[in-house]
Write a protein that holds these residues in place. Structure first.
Motif, PDB file in Angstrom:
ATOM      1  N   MET A 192       0.850  -1.174   0.000  1.00 60.90           N
ATOM      2  CA  MET A 192       0.000   0.000   0.000  1.00 60.90           C
ATOM      3  C   MET A 192       0.893   1.234   0.000  1.00 60.90           C
ATOM      4  N   SER A 193       1.016   1.870  -1.143  1.00 56.33           N
ATOM      5  CA  SER A 193       1.891   3.027  -1.255  1.00 56.33           C
ATOM      6  C   SER A 193       1.322   4.004  -2.268  1.00 56.33           C
ATOM      7  N   GLY A 194       1.267   5.278  -1.906  1.00 57.00           N
ATOM      8  CA  GLY A 194       0.742   6.281  -2.820  1.00 57.00           C
ATOM      9  C   GLY A 194      -0.745   6.193  -3.044  1.00 57.00           C
ATOM     10  N   LEU A 195      -1.472   5.679  -2.060  1.00 55.32           N
ATOM     11  CA  LEU A 195      -2.925   5.500  -2.199  1.00 55.32           C
ATOM     12  C   LEU A 195      -3.638   6.840  -2.076  1.00 55.32           C
ATOM     13  N   ILE A 196      -4.676   7.020  -2.905  1.00 55.22           N
ATOM     14  CA  ILE A 196      -5.482   8.244  -2.868  1.00 55.22           C
ATOM     15  C   ILE A 196      -6.946   7.862  -2.682  1.00 55.22           C
ATOM     16  N   SER A 243     -12.383 -11.417   5.607  1.00 56.73           N
ATOM     17  CA  SER A 243     -12.138 -10.822   4.301  1.00 56.73           C
ATOM     18  C   SER A 243     -12.207  -9.291   4.321  1.00 56.73           C
ATOM     19  N   LEU A 244     -12.748  -8.729   5.391  1.00 50.44           N
ATOM     20  CA  LEU A 244     -12.864  -7.279   5.468  1.00 50.44           C
ATOM     21  C   LEU A 244     -11.494  -6.633   5.640  1.00 50.44           C
ATOM     22  N   PHE A 245     -11.272  -5.536   4.920  1.00 52.98           N
ATOM     23  CA  PHE A 245     -10.073  -4.721   5.084  1.00 52.98           C
ATOM     24  C   PHE A 245     -10.440  -3.618   6.054  1.00 52.98           C
ATOM     25  N   LEU A 246      -9.817  -3.612   7.224  1.00 48.83           N
ATOM     26  CA  LEU A 246     -10.202  -2.704   8.302  1.00 48.83           C
ATOM     27  C   LEU A 246      -9.213  -1.552   8.427  1.00 48.83           C
ATOM     28  N   ILE A 247      -9.754  -0.332   8.384  1.00 44.93           N
ATOM     29  CA  ILE A 247      -8.958   0.881   8.566  1.00 44.93           C
ATOM     30  C   ILE A 247      -9.478   1.572   9.825  1.00 44.93           C
ATOM     31  N   LYS A 248      -8.597   1.789  10.799  1.00 47.87           N
ATOM     32  CA  LYS A 248      -9.018   2.416  12.063  1.00 47.87           C
ATOM     33  C   LYS A 248      -8.508   3.843  12.128  1.00 47.87           C
ATOM     34  N   SER A 249      -9.400   4.758  12.463  1.00 48.91           N
ATOM     35  CA  SER A 249      -9.011   6.156  12.571  1.00 48.91           C
ATOM     36  C   SER A 249      -8.218   6.407  13.854  1.00 48.91           C
ATOM     37  N   LEU A 250      -7.304   7.360  13.762  1.00 46.07           N
ATOM     38  CA  LEU A 250      -6.582   7.888  14.917  1.00 46.07           C
ATOM     39  C   LEU A 250      -6.800   9.397  14.878  1.00 46.07           C
ATOM     40  N   ILE A 251      -7.621   9.919  15.758  1.00 44.84           N
ATOM     41  CA  ILE A 251      -8.048  11.308  15.697  1.00 44.84           C
ATOM     42  C   ILE A 251      -7.086  12.181  16.506  1.00 44.84           C
ATOM     43  N   PRO A 298      -3.044  -5.435  15.938  1.00 48.75           N
ATOM     44  CA  PRO A 298      -3.157  -6.852  15.583  1.00 48.75           C
ATOM     45  C   PRO A 298      -4.413  -7.211  14.796  1.00 48.75           C
ATOM     46  N   PHE A 299      -5.415  -6.312  14.801  1.00 46.54           N
ATOM     47  CA  PHE A 299      -6.712  -6.661  14.222  1.00 46.54           C
ATOM     48  C   PHE A 299      -7.116  -5.806  13.020  1.00 46.54           C
ATOM     49  N   VAL A 300      -6.314  -4.813  12.654  1.00 49.67           N
ATOM     50  CA  VAL A 300      -6.668  -3.956  11.520  1.00 49.67           C
ATOM     51  C   VAL A 300      -5.575  -4.014  10.463  1.00 49.67           C
ATOM     52  N   ASP A 301      -5.910  -3.506   9.274  1.00 47.05           N
ATOM     53  CA  ASP A 301      -4.982  -3.550   8.146  1.00 47.05           C
ATOM     54  C   ASP A 301      -4.277  -2.226   7.910  1.00 47.05           C
ATOM     55  N   ALA A 302      -4.864  -1.132   8.384  1.00 52.42           N
ATOM     56  CA  ALA A 302      -4.270   0.197   8.184  1.00 52.42           C
ATOM     57  C   ALA A 302      -4.887   1.160   9.180  1.00 52.42           C
ATOM     58  N   PHE A 303      -4.247   2.316   9.328  1.00 60.62           N
ATOM     59  CA  PHE A 303      -4.772   3.402  10.142  1.00 60.62           C
ATOM     60  C   PHE A 303      -4.961   4.637   9.268  1.00 60.62           C
ATOM     61  N   GLU A 323       5.931   6.761  11.717  1.00 61.91           N
ATOM     62  CA  GLU A 323       7.207   6.162  12.098  1.00 61.91           C
ATOM     63  C   GLU A 323       7.034   5.013  13.082  1.00 61.91           C
ATOM     64  N   SER A 324       5.969   5.050  13.900  1.00 64.28           N
ATOM     65  CA  SER A 324       5.786   4.060  14.958  1.00 64.28           C
ATOM     66  C   SER A 324       4.868   2.910  14.562  1.00 64.28           C
ATOM     67  N   SER A 325       4.049   3.118  13.543  1.00 69.01           N
ATOM     68  CA  SER A 325       2.982   2.156  13.245  1.00 69.01           C
ATOM     69  C   SER A 325       3.486   0.891  12.561  1.00 69.01           C
ATOM     70  N   PRO A 326       2.999  -0.275  13.005  1.00 68.30           N
ATOM     71  CA  PRO A 326       3.288  -1.523  12.298  1.00 68.30           C
ATOM     72  C   PRO A 326       2.389  -1.721  11.082  1.00 68.30           C
ATOM     73  N   ARG A 327       1.437  -0.816  10.878  1.00 65.18           N
ATOM     74  CA  ARG A 327       0.513  -0.868   9.742  1.00 65.18           C
ATOM     75  C   ARG A 327       0.655   0.409   8.911  1.00 65.18           C
ATOM     76  N   PRO A 328       0.258   0.357   7.632  1.00 71.43           N
ATOM     77  CA  PRO A 328       0.279   1.590   6.817  1.00 71.43           C
ATOM     78  C   PRO A 328      -0.613   2.656   7.427  1.00 71.43           C
ATOM     79  N   VAL A 329      -0.224   3.917   7.261  1.00 68.86           N
ATOM     80  CA  VAL A 329      -0.985   5.039   7.797  1.00 68.86           C
ATOM     81  C   VAL A 329      -1.378   5.985   6.662  1.00 68.86           C
ATOM     82  N   ILE A 330      -2.668   6.272   6.573  1.00 63.73           N
ATOM     83  CA  ILE A 330      -3.217   7.223   5.604  1.00 63.73           C
ATOM     84  C   ILE A 330      -3.385   8.557   6.316  1.00 63.73           C
ATOM     85  N   LEU A 331      -3.114   9.634   5.616  1.00 64.16           N
ATOM     86  CA  LEU A 331      -3.247  10.969   6.198  1.00 64.16           C
ATOM     87  C   LEU A 331      -4.512  11.644   5.684  1.00 64.16           C
ATOM     88  N   ALA A 332      -5.320  12.164   6.598  1.00 67.71           N
ATOM     89  CA  ALA A 332      -6.509  12.944   6.249  1.00 67.71           C
ATOM     90  C   ALA A 332      -6.566  14.160   7.159  1.00 67.71           C
TER      91      ALA A 332
END
Length: 242
Positions: free
Chosen positions: A1-5, A102-110, A128-133, A162-171
């Motif tokens: 997951m790189s350069g996702l929009i 099968s669900l791809f789970l993205i968890k928000s960090l506010i 351990p339970f999500v695919d990205a933040f 820098e700290s996340s073991p999962r990909p992080v999306i910026l919003a």
């Protein structure tokens, strides 16, 4: 997951088509909301997703917190990705993962002022339970967590990347004018925009959409170039990196 929009917020079929035509990876459908009013119903979202054959490109953005309700919503509209903007207890996320692997789970960090330690703690609990933040902005005037049109302290998002073991999306408050700076500052795996590409009527503006996607793609290309240059420099024998 790189350069996702990802572009979030769909009002009708034409709106969704304009988003797709801009060349994005994911289209976000906010449903099951607690603060903002829904732009469309679940049935309308399901029709749009079916007509445009969105399949794996559609994302449900929801504040629902119970695993059974989240799973039911995803099945109802036919999506395999869900972005969780509420604060479901970790056992509910674990249940959702086991209920529908099968669900791809993205968890928000506010991001709020000074809450980096709290976010890192929650990130480690959810990882351990999500695919990205996805990091997003809090609006204290409305209580909204996302779709606020507000930026936040990007240094906090940088630390999370820098700290996340999962990909992080910026919003959070991203626009065609600031997305390049944001990507280079934060180094995320992807970006998400909602209000920053809207016309006055709340629908997506094709010119703003294209400008945002173009700027984001250029930013990710520059980020990869910078990262490559840095890694190459690190491998030079005897090279001291400042």
């Amino acid at each position: 997951m790189s350069g996702l929009i990802q572009i979030a917020g769909v009002k009708d079929l034409a709106d969704a088509w304009n988003i797709l035509a801009a060349g994005v990876n994911l289209v976000g459908f906010p449903l099951g909301l607690s603060v903002h009013p829904q732009d469309i119903s679940c049935d309308q979202a399901a029709t749009i997703i079916d007509k445009l054959h969105l399949g794996g490109s559609a994302v449900v953005i929801t504040y629902l917190q119970k695993a059974d309700e989240i799973s039911k919503l995803c099945r109802r509209i036919g999506v395999s990705k869900v972005q969780l903007h509420g604060e479901p207890p970790v056992p509910q996320i674990e249940r959702l993962r086991s209920k529908d692997a099968s669900l791809f789970l993205i968890k928000s960090l506010i991001v709020r002022d000074g809450n980096l330690p709290e976010l890192i703690d929650r990130m480690n609990q959810y990882a351990p339970f999500v695919d990205a933040f996805i990091t997003d902005s809090f609006d204290p005037s409305t209580g909204a967590c996302g779709a606020t049109g507000k930026t936040h302290d990007w240094s906090i998002s940088r630390r999370l990347v820098e700290s996340s073991p999962r990909p992080v999306i910026l919003a959070g408050g991203l626009t065609p004018a600031n997305v390049k700076q944001a990507v280079l500052r934060v180094g995320p795996a992807g970006v998400d925009v909602h209000t920053g590409v809207e016309a006055p009527d709340g629908r997506k503006d094709p010119l703003l959409l294209n400008s945002f996607v173009t700027a984001a793609k250029r930013a990710f290309a520059a980020l990869r170039k910078n990262q490559f240059a840095s890694s190459t420099q690190d491998r030079i024998p005897g090279k001291k990196v400042s």
